[in-house]
Write a protein that holds these residues in place. Structure first.
Motif, PDB file in Angstrom:
ATOM      1  N   GLU A 174       0.821  -1.202   0.000  1.00  0.00           N
ATOM      2  CA  GLU A 174       0.000   0.000   0.000  1.00  0.00           C
ATOM      3  C   GLU A 174       0.862   1.263   0.000  1.00  0.00           C
ATOM      4  N   SER A 206      -3.429   4.027  -2.637  1.00  0.00           N
ATOM      5  CA  SER A 206      -3.776   5.423  -2.371  1.00  0.00           C
ATOM      6  C   SER A 206      -3.729   5.683  -0.875  1.00  0.00           C
ATOM      7  N   LEU A 207      -3.958   6.940  -0.495  1.00  0.00           N
ATOM      8  CA  LEU A 207      -3.938   7.283   0.925  1.00  0.00           C
ATOM      9  C   LEU A 207      -5.062   6.571   1.668  1.00  0.00           C
ATOM     10  N   GLU A 208      -6.209   6.471   1.019  1.00  0.00           N
ATOM     11  CA  GLU A 208      -7.330   5.763   1.640  1.00  0.00           C
ATOM     12  C   GLU A 208      -6.997   4.282   1.848  1.00  0.00           C
ATOM     13  N   ASP A 209      -6.383   3.679   0.838  1.00  0.00           N
ATOM     14  CA  ASP A 209      -5.973   2.272   0.989  1.00  0.00           C
ATOM     15  C   ASP A 209      -4.966   2.113   2.118  1.00  0.00           C
ATOM     16  N   TRP A 210      -4.060   3.100   2.232  1.00  0.00           N
ATOM     17  CA  TRP A 210      -3.055   3.027   3.298  1.00  0.00           C
ATOM     18  C   TRP A 210      -3.708   3.120   4.672  1.00  0.00           C
ATOM     19  N   ASP A 211      -4.662   4.035   4.838  1.00  0.00           N
ATOM     20  CA  ASP A 211      -5.334   4.172   6.130  1.00  0.00           C
ATOM     21  C   ASP A 211      -6.085   2.903   6.500  1.00  0.00           C
ATOM     22  N   ILE A 212      -6.758   2.300   5.536  1.00  0.00           N
ATOM     23  CA  ILE A 212      -7.492   1.059   5.806  1.00  0.00           C
ATOM     24  C   ILE A 212      -6.527  -0.053   6.215  1.00  0.00           C
ATOM     25  N   GLN A 258      -5.210   0.536   9.774  1.00  0.00           N
ATOM     26  CA  GLN A 258      -6.237   0.239  10.780  1.00  0.00           C
ATOM     27  C   GLN A 258      -6.422  -1.265  10.957  1.00  0.00           C
TER      28      GLN A 258
END
Length: 927
Positions: free
Chosen positions: A517, A522-528, A531
Motif C-alpha cells: 500500500e 492510495s492514501l485511503e488504501d493506506w489508512d485502511i 487500521q
C-alpha cells in the motif's frame, strides 16, 4: 522336436465324450494323457541339461531315470500303475498354484515374488511357450537379476536351431547386459557369439562383443581376468596373418590394468612372446602393480564381508571419487548396484555424478531409466529422470506419447488429487499432501502457461479451505502468484484475507500489506491497511498474552502439586520416626542424662556413619578417637566443632592453585572456554592456533587443585587488534568441540555483560530451519539455499560437544529473498527428512531475577548463592546433633522456598548448656 513337445504339452486335454464308454477306452485316454505328460518332461529335461552344474533335476521335477519313465509311459496303455497318480496329483497341484499366481498378477502386476514363482512353476511343468511369455512380461516391468537372465538365456540357447533363433538370443543378450553390469553374462555372450563365427560377419560380431565386454567390465579386478583370457584364446585360435599382433595388443592392454593374478599374466606373456618385452610395457605393468596395492584393501574388504556390503562399497566409491577416473568410478557404482539395487540413495548419488561430471546423454538417461525401474516408489528418482530428459532435449512425444498435452496434464493432476483423497485421506484418515504441493503446481501452470487466472484462483481457494489459511507462507505464495500473473486488486484482497486468517506469523503478512500500500496504494488504501493491521496485531498480542497466562497457571499448578507431594512425604517420614520412638527402649542408665535433652528421633546407624565419614575433608588428619564399647561398637570420641571445619575449608581454598589475571589487560586478552577436559598441555596446543591472529604473550590455562584441566584459559596478546581478530575464532572446532572465544570482562564490575551475540528478536531477512538430518553439512545446505537468493551467512546449531542438533539459521541479503525461500523450502525433503522453514524469531532469553526481587507467597526466597539452583539440598551436613534439635510445630512450607518464620522466636542455641567432647561422645554412642 523341442518346439513340438512344447506345443503338445500346452494342448488342452481332450474331454471325454458323453455317453457310455467301455473300460478299455477310459484306460486308453488315461494312458495317452500320461504319455504326453512324461514325454513333455523328458524333452524338457533333455533341453535343460545344457545349463551345467547349477541345474538341479530334482528341483525342476525331472528324475534321473527319464528313460525308465518314458518306457513306463509307453506300456501304461494296458496298466496305468502308480506313477500315473503321482503325476496327476503333482500336475493338479502345480496347475492350481499357476492359476492362483496368474490371478494375483492380474490384480497387482508389480508383485516381484509372484513373477518369480510363476516362472519357476511354468518351467517345472515344461510350458515353454508360457514361461517365455511370463519372462517377457516380468522383464518389461522389472530388471532381472543375473541368475534369472542366465536361466532364461540357457533355455533359449538350447532351443535355438536356425539363424532367426540366434538373432533372438542376441537380442536377449543385449537386454540382459543393459539391466546390470554382470561379468558372467558378458562372458556367456562372448562364448555364444563364437559359435556363430561361421555366419556372415561372424568374426566382426565376436570381436565387437568382446571389445564391448572389456570396456564394460574389463576393469573388474576380480572377474575381469576371465574376459581377457577368453578374448585372447579366441584370437589365438584364428588362423590369419594379423593374429599375432592382435594377441600382443591384448596382452599389453591387460598388463596396463590393475587386476588380480597380474604376475601370472606377465609370466604367460614372457613365455608366449618370442621377442623381448618392450620397456614401455614393463613400466605400465609396474605402475599397474602399484595401483593394485592401493585397491587391494577395498577388494579384500568386499571379499570378507557378506552381501549386500553397502558400507564397503560406499568406502570403495569414496576412494574412487578421490582418484577421479570416470571409468573406474562408473564400474564401482555398477558393482555396488548389483547387490544394492533397491537403495534409492545409491542411485541418486550415481545419477548425480553422471549429471554433473560425464554428461553423456545415452549413459545418463540409461542410468536414470534403470533407477526408476528398480525403485519406482521413489519420487526423487522420477523427478531427476524428468530433469535429465529435459536437460538433454528429449522429444516430448517420448515422454508423454500424446499430442493433447494440456488436457492430459489436467487429467493427471485430477487423478492425483482423487487418488490422494480415496487411497490416503479416506483410508488412513490423514492428508497425503498437507502443503497441497500438487495443487500449487497446477495453479502455477494454469496462471503462467495457460493464462487462466480464474482456474488458478479456484485452486488456491481449495488450498486455503484445506486448513492452510492459518499459515503466512501459503498466503504469501498466493500473493506472489497474483503479483506475477494477476492484478493489484486481487493482490490487495489476498493480503487483507491473510491479515485476518494468519495465526503463525501475522506480523510478516501485515508488513507485506503495508509495503504494498505504501508503494502502490492510495492514501485511503493506506489508512485502511494501517487500521486493519493494528487491530489484528492487538488482538494477536492479547491472545498470546492469555495463552502465556494460561501456561503460567498450569506451571504454577504443577509446582503446587509437587510441593504438596513433598510435604506429604515429609509428614509420612516424620510419622514413621515417631512410631519407632514409641517402641520398647532398652537403653542403659548411661543415657539418662541424654533423655532430658529429648530423644524424639533416633539416628539410624547408616546415617550416622555417613555424617562421621563426611566430616573430615580429604587430606586432613582426623581428630577422632575410637573406643570399643561393651557391644564391640566403635564410638566417636571427639568431633571438631564447625568453626574449625570452616577454617580448614578456607585453608584448602587458599592452597588451590590460582591464575592471576590483570584486569588492566582485558583489552588485549580473550577468554577461551568449552575446551576438551582431556586436552594435554593446552598452552602448547592452542598457541599455534592463536598465533595466526597476532603475537601471543601468554596462555594461562586453568587447572583444578588435583591438576586436571578445567576446559578454559586466558590468551593474552601483544596488541589489541590481535585480540579482536581472535574473537572471530568463536565456535571453531578444536578436537571435536566448538571452542568459545569471548572478550575478557570482569563480571563483578560489569554484571550486565552477556557473551551471547545472536539476536533474540524478529529477523525478517533470516530463516530458522529445523528437522535437518544430522549428516547434513553446511556446504550441502548452502547449496540448497543459494537457489532462492544470496546467502550472507549460514550457521548450523550444535551442542557444546559440537554435535549437530538438526537446526540452522540462514541469513539472506534482504527480506524478499527470505520470504521466497520460506515458500519454496518449507516442507522440503533433505535426505528423507522433511524440514520446517520459518522466519527467524528467537524467544527472549530468560534473565534471572535478583534474589531480593523474588518473593514467595509465604516468605522470602533464599538466593541461589545461599542454597544453589535447587534450594537447600538434603545432603547438607547439620553440625548440630539431631538429639539436640527440638521438634518444631508443623507449618505449611512456602511454595518453592522454606517455611514462614514462626510468630514466636525460638530460644537461641546459646541458651542450651554447653557440652564437652565426652557429652558429644555419649550422644553418638548407642549401646
Amino acid at each position: 522336436m523341442a518346439t513340438a513337445a512344447a506345443s503338445s504339452a500346452s494342448e488342452p486335454e481332450a474331454e471325454p465324450k458323453s455317453g457310455p464308454k467301455a473300460d478299455g477306452e477310459e484306460d486308453e485316454v488315461k494312458a495317452a494323457r500320461t504319455r504326453r505328460k512324461v514325454l513333455s518332461r523328458a524333452v524338457a529335461a533333455a533341453t535343460y541339461k545344457t545349463m551345467g552344474p547349477g541345474w538341479d533335476q530334482q528341483e525342476e521335477g525331472v528324475s534321473e531315470s527319464d528313460g525308465d519313465e518314458y518306457a513306463m509311459a509307453s506300456s501304461a496303455e494296458s496298466s496305468p500303475g502308480e506313477y500315473e497318480w503321482e503325476y496327476d496329483e503333482e500336475e493338479e497341484k502345480n496347475q492350481l498354484e499357476i492359476e492362483r499366481l496368474e490371478e494375483q498378477l492380474s490384480i497387482n502386476v508389480y508383485d516381484y515374488n509372484c513373477h518369480v514363482d510363476l516362472i519357476r512353476l511354468l518351467r517345472l511343468e515344461g510350458e515353454l511357450t508360457k514361461v517365455r511369455m511370463a519372462r517377457q512380461k516380468m522383464s518389461e516391468i522389472f530388471p532381472l537379476t543375473e541368475e534369472l537372465w542366465l536361466e532364461w538365456l540357457h533355455d533359449e540357447i538350447s532351443m535355438a536351431q536356425d539363424g532367426l533363433d540366434r538373432e533372438h538370443v542376441y537380442d536377449l543378450f543385449e537386454k540382459a547386459v543393459k539391466d546390470y553390469i554382470c561379468p558372467n553374462i558378458w562372458l556367456e555372450y562372448g562364448q555364444y557369439s563364437v559359435g556363430g563365427i561361421g555366419q556372415k560377419g561372424g568374426l566382426e560380431k565376436v570381436r565387437s562383443v568382446f571389445e564391448r565386454a572389456l570396456s564394460s567390465v574389463g576393469l573388474h579386478m576380480t572377474k575381469g581376468l576371465a574376459l581377457w583370457e577368453a578374448y585372447r584364446e579366441f584370437e589365438s585360435a584364428i588362423v590369419e596373418a594379423a593374429r599375432l599382433e592382435k594377441v600382443h595388443s591384448l596382452f599389453r592392454r591387460q598388463l596396463a590394468i590393475p587386476l588380480y593374478d597380474m604376475e601370472a599374466t606377465f609370466a604367460e606373456y614372457e613365455e608366449w612372446s618370442e621377442d623381448p618385452i618392450p620397456d614401455s610395457v614393463i613400466q605400465n605393468y609396474n605402475k599397474a602393480l602399484q595401483q593394485l596395492e592401493k585397491y587391494k584393501p577395498y577388494e579384500e574388504a568386499l571379499l570378507q564381508a557378506e552381501a549386500p556390503r553397502l558400507a564397503e562399497y560406499q568406502a570403495y566409491i569414496d576412494f574412487e571419487m578421490k582418484i577421479g577416473d570416470p571409468a573406474r568410478i562408473q564400474l564401482i557404482f555398477e558393482r555396488a548396484l548389483v547387490e544394492n539395487c533397491l537403495v534409492p540413495d545409491l542411485w541418486i548419488r550415481y545419477s548425480q555424478y553422471l549429471d554433473r561430471q560425464l554428461k553423456v546423454k545415452d549413459l545418463v538417461l540409461s542410468v536414470h531409466n534403470r533407477a526408476v525401474r528398480n525403485c519406482p516408489w521413489t519420487v526423487a528418482l522420477w523427478s531427476r529422470y524428468l530433469l535429465a530428459m529435459e536437460r538433454h532435449g528429449v522429444d516430448h512425444q517420448v515422454i508423454s506419447d500424446s499430442s493433447k498435452e494440456l488436457e492430459e496434464l489436467r487429467a493427471a493432476f485430477a487423478r492425483a488429487l482423487e487418488y490422494l483423497k480415496q487411497e490416503v485421506e479416506e483410508r488412513f484418515n490423514e492428508s497425503g499432501d498437507p502443503s497441497c504441493v500438487i495443487m500449487q503446481n497446477w495453479a502455477r501452470i494454469e496462471a503462467r502457461l495457460c493464462n487462466n487466472m480464474q482456474k488458478a484462483r479456484e485452486l488456491w481457494d481449495s488450498i486455503m479451505t484445506r486448513g492452510n489459511a492459518k499459515y503466512a507462507n501459503m498466503w504469501l505464495e498466493y500473493y506472489n502468484l497474483e503479483r506475477a500473473h494477476g492484478d493489484t486488486q486481487h493482490c490487495r484482497k489476498a493480503l487483507h484475507r491473510a491479515v485476518q486468517c494468519t495465526s503463525d506469523y501475522p506480523e510478516h503478512v501485515c508488513e507485506v500489506l503495508l509495503t504494498m500500500e505504501r508503494t502502490e496504494g492510495s492514501l485511503e488504501d493506506w489508512d485502511i491497511a494501517v487500521q486493519k493491521t493494528e487491530t489484528r496485531l492487538a488482538r494477536v498480542n492479547e491472545q498470546r498474552l492469555k495463552a502465556a497466562e494460561k501456561e503460567a497457571a498450569l506451571v504454577q499448578q504443577e509446582e503446587e502439586k509437587a510441593e504438596q507431594r513433598k510435604r506429604a512425604r515429609a509428614e509420612k517420614k516424620a510419622l514413621k520416626k515417631k512410631k519407632k520412638t514409641r517402641g520398647p527402649d532398652k537403653r542403659g542408665a548411661d543415657e539418662d542424662d541424654e533423655k532430658e535433652w529429648g530423644d524424639d528421633e533416633e539416628e539410624q546407624p547408616s546415617k550416622r556413619r555417613r555424617v562421621e565419614n563426611s566430616i573430615p575433608a580429604a587430606g586432613e588428619t582426623q581428630n577422632v578417637e575410637s573406643a570399643a564399647g561393651p557391644a564391640g561398637k566403635c564410638a566417636v570420641v571427639d568431633v571438631e566443632p564447625p568453626s574449625k571445619q570452616k577454617e580448614k575449608a578456607a585453608s584448602l581454598k587458599r592452597d588451590m592453585p590460582k591464575v592471576l589475571h590483570d584486569s588492566s589487560k582485558d583489552s588485549i586478552t580473550v577468554f577461551v572456554s568449552n575446551l576438551p577436559y582431556s586436552m594435554q598441555e593446552p598452552d602448547v596446543k592452542l598457541r599455534p592456533l592463536f598465533e595466526a591472529c597476532g603475537e601471543v604473550v601468554q596462555i594461562r590455562p586453568i587447572f583444578s587443585n588435583r591438576g586436571d584441566f578445567r576446559g578454559y584459559c586466558y590468551v593474552e596478546f601483544k596488541e589489541e587488534k590481535s585480540a579482536l581478530q581472535a574473537l572471530e575464532m568463536d565456535r571453531k572446532s578444536v578436537e571435536g568441540r566448538p571452542m568459545f572465544v569471548s572478550p575478557c570482562v570482569d563480571k563483578s564490575k560489569n554484571p550486565e555483560f552477556k557473551v551471547f551475540r545472536y539476536s533474540t528478536s524478529l529477523e525478517k531477512h533470516k530463516l530458522f530451519i529445523s528437522g535437518l538430518p544430522f549428516s547434513c553439512t553446511k556446504e550441502e545446505l548452502e547449496e540448497i539455499c543459494k537457489a532462492h537468493g544470496t546467502v550472507k551467512d549460514l550457521r548450523l546449531v550444535t551442542n557444546r560437544a559440537g554435535k549437530p542438533k538438526g537446526l540452522a539459521y540462514v541469513e539472506y541479503e534482504n527480506e524478499s529473498q527470505a520470504s521466497q525461500a520460506v515458500m519454496k523450502m518449507d516442507g522440503m525433503t533433505i535426505k528423507e527428512n522433511v524440514i520446517k522453514v520459518a522466519i527467524s524469531n528467537p524467544p527472549q532469553r530468560k534473565v534471572p531475577e535478583k534474589p531480593e526481587a523474588r518473593k514467595a507467597p509465604g516468605g522470602p526466597m533464599p538466593s541461589p548463592q545461599t542454597y544453589g539452583a535447587r534450594g537447600k539440598g538434603r545432603t547438607q551436613l547439620a553440625l548440630l546433633p539431631r538429639a539436640l534439635q527440638r521438634p518444631s510445630a508443623a507449618a505449611p512450607q512456602a511454595e518453592n522456598g522454606p517455611a514462614p518464620a514462626p510468630a514466636v522466636a525460638t530460644p537461641p542455641a546459646t541458651e542450651a548448656p554447653k557440652m564437652s567432647n565426652a557429652d558429644f561422645a555419649k550422644l553418638f554412642l548407642r549401646k
